[in-house]
Design an enzyme around this catalytic site. Structure first.
Site, PDB file in Angstrom:
ATOM      1  N   ARG A  94       0.756  -1.328   0.006  1.00  9.67           N
ATOM      2  CA  ARG A  94       0.034  -0.007   0.021  1.00  9.67           C
ATOM      3  C   ARG A  94       0.936   1.233  -0.133  1.00  9.67           C
ATOM      4  O   ARG A  94       0.360   2.360  -0.622  1.00  9.67           O
ATOM      5  CB  ARG A  94      -1.090  -0.083   1.217  1.00  9.67           C
ATOM      6  CG  ARG A  94      -2.156  -1.138   0.966  1.00  9.67           C
ATOM      7  CD  ARG A  94      -2.719  -1.535   2.146  1.00  9.67           C
ATOM      8  NE  ARG A  94      -3.912  -2.440   1.732  1.00  9.67           N
ATOM      9  CZ  ARG A  94      -3.714  -3.842   1.739  1.00  9.67           C
ATOM     10  NH1 ARG A  94      -2.120  -4.120   1.517  1.00  9.67           N
ATOM     11  NH2 ARG A  94      -4.485  -4.604   1.210  1.00  9.67           N
ATOM     12  N   ARG A 115      -9.920 -10.267   0.744  1.00 10.89           N
ATOM     13  CA  ARG A 115     -11.109 -10.541  -0.017  1.00 10.89           C
ATOM     14  C   ARG A 115     -11.513 -11.982  -0.025  1.00 10.89           C
ATOM     15  O   ARG A 115     -12.903 -12.039   0.178  1.00 10.89           O
ATOM     16  CB  ARG A 115     -10.593 -10.215  -1.632  1.00 10.89           C
ATOM     17  CG  ARG A 115     -11.863 -10.239  -2.583  1.00 10.89           C
ATOM     18  CD  ARG A 115     -11.435 -10.194  -4.056  1.00 10.89           C
ATOM     19  NE  ARG A 115     -12.574 -10.434  -4.959  1.00 10.89           N
ATOM     20  CZ  ARG A 115     -12.356 -10.577  -6.241  1.00 10.89           C
ATOM     21  NH1 ARG A 115     -11.013 -10.699  -6.621  1.00 10.89           N
ATOM     22  NH2 ARG A 115     -13.502 -10.886  -6.918  1.00 10.89           N
ATOM     23  N   HIS A 155      -2.485 -11.171 -12.955  1.00  7.90           N
ATOM     24  CA  HIS A 155      -4.090 -11.315 -12.510  1.00  7.90           C
ATOM     25  C   HIS A 155      -4.889 -12.137 -13.395  1.00  7.90           C
ATOM     26  O   HIS A 155      -5.029 -11.860 -14.544  1.00  7.90           O
ATOM     27  CB  HIS A 155      -4.730  -9.888 -12.180  1.00  7.90           C
ATOM     28  CG  HIS A 155      -6.102 -10.024 -11.626  1.00  7.90           C
ATOM     29  ND1 HIS A 155      -6.133 -10.258 -10.162  1.00  7.90           N
ATOM     30  CD2 HIS A 155      -7.363 -10.204 -12.022  1.00  7.90           C
ATOM     31  CE1 HIS A 155      -7.595 -10.167  -9.932  1.00  7.90           C
ATOM     32  NE2 HIS A 155      -8.191 -10.378 -11.155  1.00  7.90           N
ATOM     33  N   PRO A 156      -5.495 -13.076 -13.153  1.00  9.35           N
ATOM     34  CA  PRO A 156      -6.196 -13.977 -13.914  1.00  9.35           C
ATOM     35  C   PRO A 156      -7.293 -13.067 -14.727  1.00  9.35           C
ATOM     36  O   PRO A 156      -8.186 -12.919 -13.954  1.00  9.35           O
ATOM     37  CB  PRO A 156      -6.856 -15.384 -13.264  1.00  9.35           C
ATOM     38  CG  PRO A 156      -6.008 -15.250 -11.705  1.00  9.35           C
ATOM     39  CD  PRO A 156      -5.797 -14.148 -11.737  1.00  9.35           C
ATOM     40  N   HIS A 176     -13.535 -20.989 -13.241  1.00 11.39           N
ATOM     41  CA  HIS A 176     -13.809 -19.763 -13.307  1.00 11.39           C
ATOM     42  C   HIS A 176     -13.735 -19.146 -14.634  1.00 11.39           C
ATOM     43  O   HIS A 176     -14.529 -18.648 -15.300  1.00 11.39           O
ATOM     44  CB  HIS A 176     -13.744 -18.962 -12.157  1.00 11.39           C
ATOM     45  CG  HIS A 176     -14.050 -17.517 -12.206  1.00 11.39           C
ATOM     46  ND1 HIS A 176     -15.426 -17.121 -11.759  1.00 11.39           N
ATOM     47  CD2 HIS A 176     -13.555 -16.439 -12.729  1.00 11.39           C
ATOM     48  CE1 HIS A 176     -15.442 -15.855 -11.909  1.00 11.39           C
ATOM     49  NE2 HIS A 176     -14.526 -15.334 -12.684  1.00 11.39           N
ATOM     50  N   GLU A 177     -12.295 -18.993 -14.995  1.00  8.46           N
ATOM     51  CA  GLU A 177     -11.936 -18.470 -16.198  1.00  8.46           C
ATOM     52  C   GLU A 177     -12.377 -19.083 -17.210  1.00  8.46           C
ATOM     53  O   GLU A 177     -12.970 -18.387 -18.340  1.00  8.46           O
ATOM     54  CB  GLU A 177     -10.547 -18.112 -16.299  1.00  8.46           C
ATOM     55  CG  GLU A 177     -10.045 -17.534 -14.916  1.00  8.46           C
ATOM     56  CD  GLU A 177     -10.450 -15.838 -14.975  1.00  8.46           C
ATOM     57  OE1 GLU A 177     -10.789 -15.433 -16.126  1.00  8.46           O
ATOM     58  OE2 GLU A 177     -10.493 -15.472 -13.787  1.00  8.46           O
ATOM     59  N   TRP A 200     -12.904   5.141   4.316  1.00 11.04           N
ATOM     60  CA  TRP A 200     -12.794   3.698   3.767  1.00 11.04           C
ATOM     61  C   TRP A 200     -12.573   2.717   4.984  1.00 11.04           C
ATOM     62  O   TRP A 200     -13.193   1.708   5.279  1.00 11.04           O
ATOM     63  CB  TRP A 200     -11.421   3.690   3.162  1.00 11.04           C
ATOM     64  CG  TRP A 200     -10.848   2.436   2.691  1.00 11.04           C
ATOM     65  CD1 TRP A 200      -9.908   1.732   3.318  1.00 11.04           C
ATOM     66  CD2 TRP A 200     -11.430   1.549   1.750  1.00 11.04           C
ATOM     67  NE1 TRP A 200      -9.907   0.583   2.794  1.00 11.04           N
ATOM     68  CE2 TRP A 200     -10.660   0.358   1.749  1.00 11.04           C
ATOM     69  CE3 TRP A 200     -12.270   1.556   0.837  1.00 11.04           C
ATOM     70  CZ2 TRP A 200     -10.762  -0.652   0.748  1.00 11.04           C
ATOM     71  CZ3 TRP A 200     -12.315   0.487  -0.125  1.00 11.04           C
ATOM     72  CH2 TRP A 200     -11.805  -0.669  -0.361  1.00 11.04           C
ATOM     73  N   LYS A 225     -15.000  -0.118   6.743  1.00  6.17           N
ATOM     74  CA  LYS A 225     -14.343  -1.313   6.746  1.00  6.17           C
ATOM     75  C   LYS A 225     -14.595  -1.832   8.162  1.00  6.17           C
ATOM     76  O   LYS A 225     -14.903  -2.928   8.123  1.00  6.17           O
ATOM     77  CB  LYS A 225     -12.918  -1.275   6.289  1.00  6.17           C
ATOM     78  CG  LYS A 225     -12.127  -2.589   6.450  1.00  6.17           C
ATOM     79  CD  LYS A 225     -12.453  -3.427   5.213  1.00  6.17           C
ATOM     80  CE  LYS A 225     -11.639  -3.045   3.813  1.00  6.17           C
ATOM     81  NZ  LYS A 225     -12.049  -3.891   2.649  1.00  6.17           N
ATOM     82  N   HIS A 266      -8.774  -4.823  -9.648  1.00  3.38           N
ATOM     83  CA  HIS A 266     -10.021  -4.167 -10.292  1.00  3.38           C
ATOM     84  C   HIS A 266     -10.398  -2.845 -10.178  1.00  3.38           C
ATOM     85  O   HIS A 266     -10.839  -2.286 -10.851  1.00  3.38           O
ATOM     86  CB  HIS A 266     -11.436  -5.027  -9.697  1.00  3.38           C
ATOM     87  CG  HIS A 266     -11.139  -6.495  -9.563  1.00  3.38           C
ATOM     88  ND1 HIS A 266     -10.196  -7.245  -8.537  1.00  3.38           N
ATOM     89  CD2 HIS A 266     -11.504  -7.377 -10.439  1.00  3.38           C
ATOM     90  CE1 HIS A 266     -10.308  -8.491  -8.960  1.00  3.38           C
ATOM     91  NE2 HIS A 266     -11.164  -8.865  -9.929  1.00  3.38           N
TER      92      HIS A 266
END
Length: 805
Positions: free
Chosen positions: A169, A273, A345-346, A374-375, A477, A481, A505
């Site tokens: 970060r 996540r 990243h997929p 998933h992909e 934020w 959270k 994302h």
């Protein structure tokens, strides 16, 4: 001519005009589709080349191809806007024109569009190439993938996780902050140019549906449905949260509060996540065979290609097509070994012209096994609607696209399916304990992520609406959270950070609510497909592999693309037109019952006030007006910078004089939290270049005492108007007596006893003397009036002289 004749002629004229308009629109769209596919393919190919080989040259080529596509689309969008939708009767033509009339970023001026593309490309590059160096080994600098992700997936060392979390970060999020501020402004301007209120409103427009007989759906309904379904899911999440918190206390006993939020860096990945990687720490019945088949995959020699081959077999078993030859030839399924920088990243790619690919730095894990499903689900959707017109080659809405692969993951994760492909032993037996193990593992991935997703997108919607000023982005934020997710920052972050953009994302401009809606849809789809497969039993045990009936029902929906309202597409599969959380709750009901029993003696919920750094924090209270009156100044970010710098100076001085060490403390090492408008806040100090090393509060207090006068002078205040609560208000350390208090008291008491004895002795002597004097002759001065206080000092007995004790 009769009035009825005039009416008939008018209707004919209108019908003829509509027919001509519709025919012209059809011709226009046919020409658009042919040219658009070529230009879109070139732009997508340039983007693929950049994502699989990050260089300045490829970035330039990507920008050039995107500019050509954007210019073409802008021109075609303006032409499409010349058609009146009221004159178009054929639904499929109308839907295409509606899509094309939205000009997207082309609505911006050429200069601003170029600026936006530059910002997006720069953010993507920063994210993909950012590195964090190990404070204990500065030569060890790690990318997110591979590198930091491994620490966050497997390490149980609190401090190692902390430097990785904070480093990502600090190194990436801080660089992204000014870019993201510009991005918000430009995206909002683009959205308003397309007749939306803001960019969040523009994103929600993907869920709008028009259709007769109740298939309409507006973008404000999405907010209502998300709020409604989240309220229904929250009790399950709260019990999962309480159980996970109790289990994490076993691993991190000094860092978890039994009633507080969970520290964000302890939750299984870089962002908290997905909690999937917490399974080894939280497994309910550890003595049972492991349903995480990662070890079995490794032992059997699986590799990335085998993982995707097994995923393909699953789709083929339900009647869906094989992957194309080009897919296997052109996809990037592992991180390149030639040193290229890539975006790991997929992602699944539909470049056009039947060119389908997946980009993923695959590792041999069960998690990646499910990600491959998933992909590949995305690719199956892409292939299914490939025959639709160019503008309708998309999911019914963004959540549908994400849900398709997740349906297959639900089946692929079941012990039944894993047993069928040899990843669980043939003698594996399911019972109530393995059932709970399985459901908990699923919940860590599926239920654990829902508040994360909901809260992130709610924050962005509020930012785009202007409800959170940029001066309070991080403050709000972490407040949200804590309140919504029950997660707390392990270190306080000021407004130089941009923590949301540390997620792929966000920095790469993806709507995120799709991952919430997809989770609701996937269980609705799963329930319907299990019924089509004639499965009878608990939903969490259903495996639809080898059911062509289920596959055909799914394929029918996939083939529609975006040619029908999503509400109708949903109804075709599940028999309902809206999101329904009941299938998800039914799936997890056995786990929910078990969790409630486990949590009977635990606190369910979370205290948002607790933080991991509270014990080492010092509270500061500043009274500017009472101290300075009319000369009081405003406490701004500049004043806070000065305060932090002053504390850093005090720490340097303390370490130099008291510890004989040269430690280069900076203002960034002074961590401030919970700033209140009346000017109060907390702070603590970490070692330079090592955020996981918190300086003990006692040492910080000593440093403040040593430099208290200097700090006061900087702000023109004194000990009473610049208060360090808990630190003695003086320039000198509090007085420490050379002997202990009890010894002092004992000495005082003994002194009083001795004095008392002396008084008794003196009094006795005086009494004896008076008795002797009565035998003498009468005193000639007895007649003197001494009531007025006169005395002859010359005749005063020396023993009677007044002496102070």
């Amino acid at each position: 001519m009769s009035s009825s004749s005039w009416l008939l002629l008018s209707l004919v004229a209108v019908t003829t005009a509509q027919s001509l308009t519709e025919e012209n629109a059809k011709t226009f769209l046919n020409n658009f589709n042919q040219e658009a596919e070529d230009l879109s393919y070139q732009s997508s190919l340039a983007s693929w080349n950049y994502n699989t080989n990050i260089t300045e040259e490829n970035a330039q080529k990507m920008s050039e191809a995107a500019a050509k596509w954007s210019a073409f689309y802008e021109e075609q969008s303006k032409t499409a806007q010349s058609f009146s939708l009221q004159e178009i009767q054929t639904p499929i033509i109308k839907r295409q024109l509606q899509a094309l009339q939205q000009s997207g970023s082309s609505a911006l001026s050429a200069d601003k569009n170029k600026q936006l593309n530059t910002i997006l490309n720069t953010m993507s590059t920063i994210y993909s190439t950012g590195k964090v160096c190990n404070p204990k080994n500065p030569q060890e600098c790690l990318l997110l993938e591979p590198g930091l992700d491994e620490i966050m997936a497997t390490s149980t060392d609190y401090n190692s996780r902390l430097w990785a979390w904070e480093g990502w970060r600090a190194e990436v999020g801080k660089q992204l902050r000014p870019l993201y501020e510009e991005y918000v402004v430009l995206k909002n301007e683009m959205a308003r140019a397309n007749n939306y209120n803001d960019y969040g409103d523009y994103w929600r427009g993907d869920y709008e549906a028009e259709g007769a007989d109740g298939y309409n759906y507006n973008r404000n309904q999405l907010i209502e449905d998300v709020e409604r379904t989240f309220a229904e899911i929250k009790p399950l999440y709260e019990h999962l949260h309480a159980y996970v918190r109790r289990k994490l206390m076993d691993t991190y006993p000094s860092y978890i509060s039994p009633t507080g939020c969970l520290p964000a860096h302890l939750l299984g990945d870089m962002w908290g996540r997905f909690w999937t990687n917490l399974y080894p720490l939280t497994v309910p019945f550890a003595q049972k065979p492991n349903i995480d088949v990662t070890d079995a995959m490794m032992n059997q020699g699986w590799d990335a290609e085998r993982i995707f081959q097994e995923a393909e077999k699953f789709f083929v078993s339900v009647g869906l097509p094989h992957m194309t030859q080009g897919f296997w030839a052109n996809s990037m399924l592992t991180e390149p070994a030639d040193g290229r920088k890539v975006v790991c990243h997929p992602t699944a790619w539909d470049l056009g012209h039947g060119d389908f690919r997946i980009k993923m730095c695959t590792k041999v894990t069960m998690d990646n096994f499910l990600t491959a499903h998933h992909e590949m689900g995305h690719i199956q959707y892409d292939m299914a609607y490939a025959r639709q017109p160019f503008l309708l080659r998309n999911g019914a809405n963004e959540g549908f696209h994400e849900a398709v692969g997740e349906i297959m993951s639900l089946s692929a994760a079941t012990p039944k399916h894993l047993k069928s492909i040899g990843l669980l032993p043939s003698d594996f037996q399911e019972d109530s304990e393995t059932e709970i193990n399985f459901l908990l593992k699923q919940a860590l991935t599926i239920v654990g992520t829902l508040p994360f997703t909901y809260m992130l997108e709610k924050w962005r919607w509020m930012v785009f609406r202007g409800e959170i000023p940029k001066e309070q982005w991080m403050k709000k934020w972490w407040e949200m959270k804590r309140e919504i997710v029950g997660v707390v920052e392990p270190l306080p972050h000021d407004e130089t950070y941009c923590d949301p953009a540390s997620l792929f994302h966000v920095s790469n401009d993806y709507s995120f609510i799709r991952y919430y809606t997809r989770t609701i849809y996937q269980f609705q789809f799963q329930e319907a497909l299990c019924q089509a497969a004639k499965y009878n039993g608990s939903l969490h045990k259903c495996d639809i592999s080898n059911s062509t009936e289920a596959g055909q029902k799914l394929l029918k929906m996939l083939s529609l693309g975006n040619s029908e309202p999503w509400t109708k597409a949903l109804e075709n599969v599940v028999g309902a037109r809206n999101m329904d959380v009941k299938p998800l709750l039914n799936y997890f009901q056995p786990l929910f019952d078990w969790l409630k029993e486990q949590n009977r003696n635990s606190f369910v919920g979370w205290n948002t006030e607790w933080s991991p750094y509270a014990d080492q924090s010092i509270k500061v209270r500043i009274s500017l007006k009472s101290a300075l009156g009319a000369n009081a100044y405003e406490w701004t970010n500049n004043e806070m910078f000065l305060f932090r710098s002053s504390v850093a100076y005090a720490m340097r001085k303390y370490f130099s004089i008291i510890k004989n060490q040269t430690v280069p403390f900076l203002e960034e090492d002074v961590r401030v939290s919970d700033l209140k408008p009346r000017v109060s806040f907390y702070f603590f100090v970490t070692s330079p270049q090592n955020v996981s090393d918190v300086i003990p509060r006692s040492e910080v207090e000593d440093a403040i005492r040593m430099s208290r006068g200097r700090i006061n002078d900087v702000f023109g205040l004194n000990d009473n108007s610049l208060e360090f609560l808990g630190i003695h208000p003086t320039l000198e350390p509090p007085y420490q007596p050379p002997v202990t208090i009890w010894l002092i008291i004992f000495g005082v008491v003994m002194a009083l006893v001795v004095v008392g004895i002396i008084i008794l002795i003196v009094t006795g002597i005086k009494g004896r003397k008076k008795k002797n004097e009565t035998k003498r002759e009468e005193n000639p001065y007895d007649s003197m009036d001494i009531g007025k206080g006169e005395s002859n000092a010359g005749f005063q007995n020396s023993d009677d002289a007044q002496t102070s004790f």
